[in-house]
Design a protein around this motif. Structure first.
Motif, PDB file in Angstrom:
ATOM      1  N   SER A  96      17.676  26.977   1.768  1.00  0.00           N
ATOM      2  CA  SER A  96      18.451  26.967   3.080  1.00  0.00           C
ATOM      3  C   SER A  96      20.181  27.980   2.936  1.00  0.00           C
ATOM      4  CB  SER A  96      19.731  25.659   2.902  1.00  0.00           C
ATOM      5  OG  SER A  96      20.377  25.517   1.781  1.00  0.00           O
ATOM      6  N   VAL A  97      19.097  28.951   1.550  1.00  0.00           N
ATOM      7  CA  VAL A  97      20.868  29.383   1.119  1.00  0.00           C
ATOM      8  C   VAL A  97      20.409  30.939   2.518  1.00  0.00           C
ATOM      9  CG1 VAL A  97      22.110  31.512  -0.327  1.00  0.00           C
ATOM     10  CG2 VAL A  97      21.264  28.490  -0.399  1.00  0.00           C
ATOM     11  N   ASP A  98      21.239  31.362   3.301  1.00  0.00           N
ATOM     12  CA  ASP A  98      21.405  32.513   4.002  1.00  0.00           C
ATOM     13  C   ASP A  98      21.293  33.826   3.663  1.00  0.00           C
ATOM     14  OD1 ASP A  98      20.984  33.167   7.047  1.00  0.00           O
ATOM     15  OD2 ASP A  98      22.782  34.181   6.978  1.00  0.00           O
ATOM     16  N   GLY A  99      20.413  34.595   4.636  1.00  0.00           N
ATOM     17  CA  GLY A  99      19.899  35.985   4.125  1.00  0.00           C
ATOM     18  C   GLY A  99      18.880  36.449   2.511  1.00  0.00           C
ATOM     19  N   ASP A 126      27.567  36.493  -0.903  1.00  0.00           N
ATOM     20  CA  ASP A 126      28.991  36.503  -0.305  1.00  0.00           C
ATOM     21  C   ASP A 126      29.277  38.263  -0.380  1.00  0.00           C
ATOM     22  OD1 ASP A 126      29.708  34.270   1.449  1.00  0.00           O
ATOM     23  OD2 ASP A 126      30.839  33.108  -0.530  1.00  0.00           O
ATOM     24  N   VAL A 127      29.159  38.044  -2.313  1.00  0.00           N
ATOM     25  CA  VAL A 127      28.899  39.948  -2.610  1.00  0.00           C
ATOM     26  C   VAL A 127      28.314  40.126  -1.979  1.00  0.00           C
ATOM     27  CG1 VAL A 127      29.221  40.922  -4.938  1.00  0.00           C
ATOM     28  CG2 VAL A 127      29.834  38.430  -4.884  1.00  0.00           C
ATOM     29  N   TYR A 128      26.954  40.066  -2.162  1.00  0.00           N
ATOM     30  CA  TYR A 128      25.932  40.903  -1.522  1.00  0.00           C
ATOM     31  C   TYR A 128      25.916  41.345   0.329  1.00  0.00           C
ATOM     32  CZ  TYR A 128      21.102  42.434  -0.661  1.00  0.00           C
ATOM     33  OH  TYR A 128      20.450  43.376   0.519  1.00  0.00           O
ATOM     34  N   ARG A 129      26.322  40.433   0.970  1.00  0.00           N
ATOM     35  CA  ARG A 129      26.888  41.538   2.362  1.00  0.00           C
ATOM     36  C   ARG A 129      27.871  42.004   2.572  1.00  0.00           C
ATOM     37  NH1 ARG A 129      22.250  40.951   4.145  1.00  0.00           N
ATOM     38  NH2 ARG A 129      21.105  38.946   5.132  1.00  0.00           N
ATOM     39  N   SER A 130      29.131  41.256   1.035  1.00  0.00           N
ATOM     40  CA  SER A 130      30.603  42.526   1.818  1.00  0.00           C
ATOM     41  C   SER A 130      30.317  43.596   1.043  1.00  0.00           C
ATOM     42  CB  SER A 130      31.545  41.712   0.569  1.00  0.00           C
ATOM     43  OG  SER A 130      31.618  40.394   0.760  1.00  0.00           O
ATOM     44  N   PRO A 132      18.691  44.258   4.916  1.00  0.00           N
ATOM     45  CA  PRO A 132      17.337  44.069   4.236  1.00  0.00           C
ATOM     46  C   PRO A 132      18.444  42.576   3.424  1.00  0.00           C
ATOM     47  CG  PRO A 132      18.916  45.751   3.391  1.00  0.00           C
ATOM     48  CD  PRO A 132      19.103  45.415   4.372  1.00  0.00           C
ATOM     49  N   ASP A 133      17.193  41.347   3.756  1.00  0.00           N
ATOM     50  CA  ASP A 133      17.287  40.423   2.584  1.00  0.00           C
ATOM     51  C   ASP A 133      17.786  40.633   1.202  1.00  0.00           C
ATOM     52  OD1 ASP A 133      17.622  38.542   5.201  1.00  0.00           O
ATOM     53  OD2 ASP A 133      15.663  38.460   5.005  1.00  0.00           O
TER      54      ASP A 133
END
Length: 516
Positions: A386-389, A504-508, A348-349
């Motif tokens: 433009s920030v991915d995710g 970055d933290v969220y995807r990690s 999820p985004d």
């Protein structure tokens, strides 16, 4: 034979003057309608002299017919442009109209033609400050004080401008100097109050804040009970009533629990959009929007007078969250919004709520001008997309919503069928973060204990202090401040960087999760 002297004032001019005098006399007698009719008669007889147009403009200004006044001041300047007094008055009526660029142009001309007149520089500084040009405003007011060091209006303007420049301790000194000449001047006392609060001098600032009743607020006269001045509340019933904006009530409703702790039965009166939310606040016995005729109270107190009555000394007051919404509404509205916005359920985004415009309050000219400085165009926020995710959800209400269609930016609509602040609060649980300008939803999210990033104009509201990213009012709030008035682009750049790091933290965390 001696020639007969020509009358310098022909009959039409004498009639014109007579109508002007009649208008003044009628107005002094309280007959404003008849006075305006006399001015209309004078218009028909207006002599072709700049002095006559100036007099007519002056009376229209007196009657607060700003557009008419501007027309006749303009006529006076057509034939005699070297007239700083007329340029000054033209600038003032444009200021009252809310036409700041026109006011600026006229007052700059007045100062240019008569740089030795301090009043012109003082009033120009006021217009510059309302345009957010605070450094320039400070320079002009210093010129005025050089010409007339004890000018009360220039001292007051200096205090206001320094406060807007986040130099509130200095501002207090100028307010104090002005008060040496008029110790009970309500506008200056109220300005001093907000400077003290912004500087963190809460105890004194809240006491001074009571001067608003003589400068800009109307005392309630429809409540038979006396105003609470700090008396014993054990076994007593007190009415606490909404006074200013929604945000102020959302901010300070937390204090009613302190009244309840003193043994009071606390009844709250707020506008309809706040009723359901206020019913759930600890210490509130009952809530209504329209006061029932049968209600009786021992005391009453305006919401924004509670800090003074309770002797508030800091901005760390009680536990947060102090607002709440029912769990079933969080499930029904918050979860529904999340399911629409999240994108791919397997990955999820991150969902961000967005608010870019405040309430312009067109009935309040000063508030409208402040809103122009605190609100952002959605186009300016485009780099965030433009920030991915990230999926963005609009919580924007009112006229700024039309900017979604104009920009074409991909926003999920989050406000459909919202009835009140409880609905909005429930839907905030459907996003991971709220990014908003300084408006009521910032207080709602903060009071609910939800993550909120607030974008603050350079001349921030007194409640946010002068610097720093944190506030004692709301532990879950992060403040992004303009370093220069009007410069939202650099704020958006900073927010973009912060969002990139957050993602970055969220995807990690997603990668480390066993469910991923």
């Amino acid at each position: 034979m001696t020639p007969v002297a020509t009358d310098p004032f022909p009959p039409a001019a004498n009639q014109f003057t007579a109508f002007l005098r009649a208008a003044v006399s009628l107005d002094n007698a309280g007959l404003r309608g008849e006075a305006l009719e006399a001015l209309q008669e004078a218009e028909v007889l207006l002599p072709d002299r700049p002095e006559s147009a100036f007099l007519l403009g002056g009376l229209y200004e007196r009657f607060q017919y700003w557009a008419k006044a501007a027309v006749f001041y303009g006529k006076a300047l057509q034939s005699k442009p070297e007239a700083p007094r007329v340029w000054h008055r033209l600038g003032i009526v444009h200021l009252h109209e809310g036409a700041l660029p026109e006011a600026l142009e006229a007052l700059e001309e007045a100062v240019s033609q008569a740089p030795e007149v301090p009043d012109y520089a003082t009033d120009l500084s006021m217009v510059l400050s309302r345009l957010g040009r605070f450094e320039e405003a400070l320079g002009l007011v210093r010129v005025a004080l050089t010409l007339r060091p004890d000018d009360i209006h220039a001292l007051n303007n200096a205090g206001h401008v320094l406060q807007c420049l986040n130099r509130s301790a200095e501002a207090v000194g100028f307010y104090d100097a002005a008060l040496l000449q008029s110790s009970s001047h309500p506008v200056i006392r109220f300005g001093r109050a907000t400077a003290l609060l912004k500087a963190g001098s809460f105890l004194e600032g809240w006491q001074e804040y009571e001067w608003r009743w003589q400068s800009s607020r109307m005392v309630r006269t429809d409540i038979e009970a006396p105003v609470w001045e700090g008396e014993d509340l054990q076994g007593r019933t007190i009415l606490v009533h909404h006074e200013q904006g929604y945000g102020d009530t959302l901010h300070f409703i937390r204090l009613v629990s302190l009244l309840a702790a003193r043994g009071a039965c606390v009844v709250v009166q707020v506008p309809v959009p706040l009723v359901r939310l206020m019913e759930r606040v600890e210490g509130v016995d009952r809530v209504f929007s329209v006061m029932p005729a049968e209600e009786r109270f021992d005391y009453h107190c305006a919401m924004m007078s509670l800090p003074a009555r309770l002797g508030l000394e800091s901005n760390v007051v009680g536990p947060v969250p102090y607002l709440s919404v029912p769990d079933d509404e969080i499930i029904r509205q918050g979860n529904a919004l999340r399911s629409v916005a999240q994108g791919n359920p397997a990955r999820p985004d991150f969902i961000v709520g967005l608010v870019w415009g405040g309430d312009p309050r067109p009935h309040d000219l000063r508030a409208t001008q402040t809103d122009r400085r605190r609100s952002i165009s959605l186009k300016t926020l485009e780099p965030l997309f433009s920030v991915d995710g990230i999926r963005f959800v609009s919580f924007q209400m009112g006229m700024p919503r039309h900017q979604i269609e104009v920009t074409g930016l991909p926003l999920v609509e989050g406000t459909n069928d919202i009835l009140d602040f409880q609905d909005t609060g429930a839907r905030l649980y459907g996003v991971d973060l709220l990014i908003t300008v300084d408006t009521s939803i910032a207080h709602l999210a903060g009071g609910l204990g939800l993550p909120v990033w607030m974008l603050s104009r350079a001349d921030s509201c007194w409640r946010w202090g002068e610097r720093g990213t944190q506030t004692g009012w709301y532990p879950t709030m992060r403040i992004f401040r303009q370093s220069r008035s009007g410069d939202w682009e650099s704020v958006v750049e900073t927010v973009c960087v912060a969002l990139e790091r957050l993602m970055d933290v969220y995807r990690s965390c997603q990668a480390a999760s066993p469910a991923s």
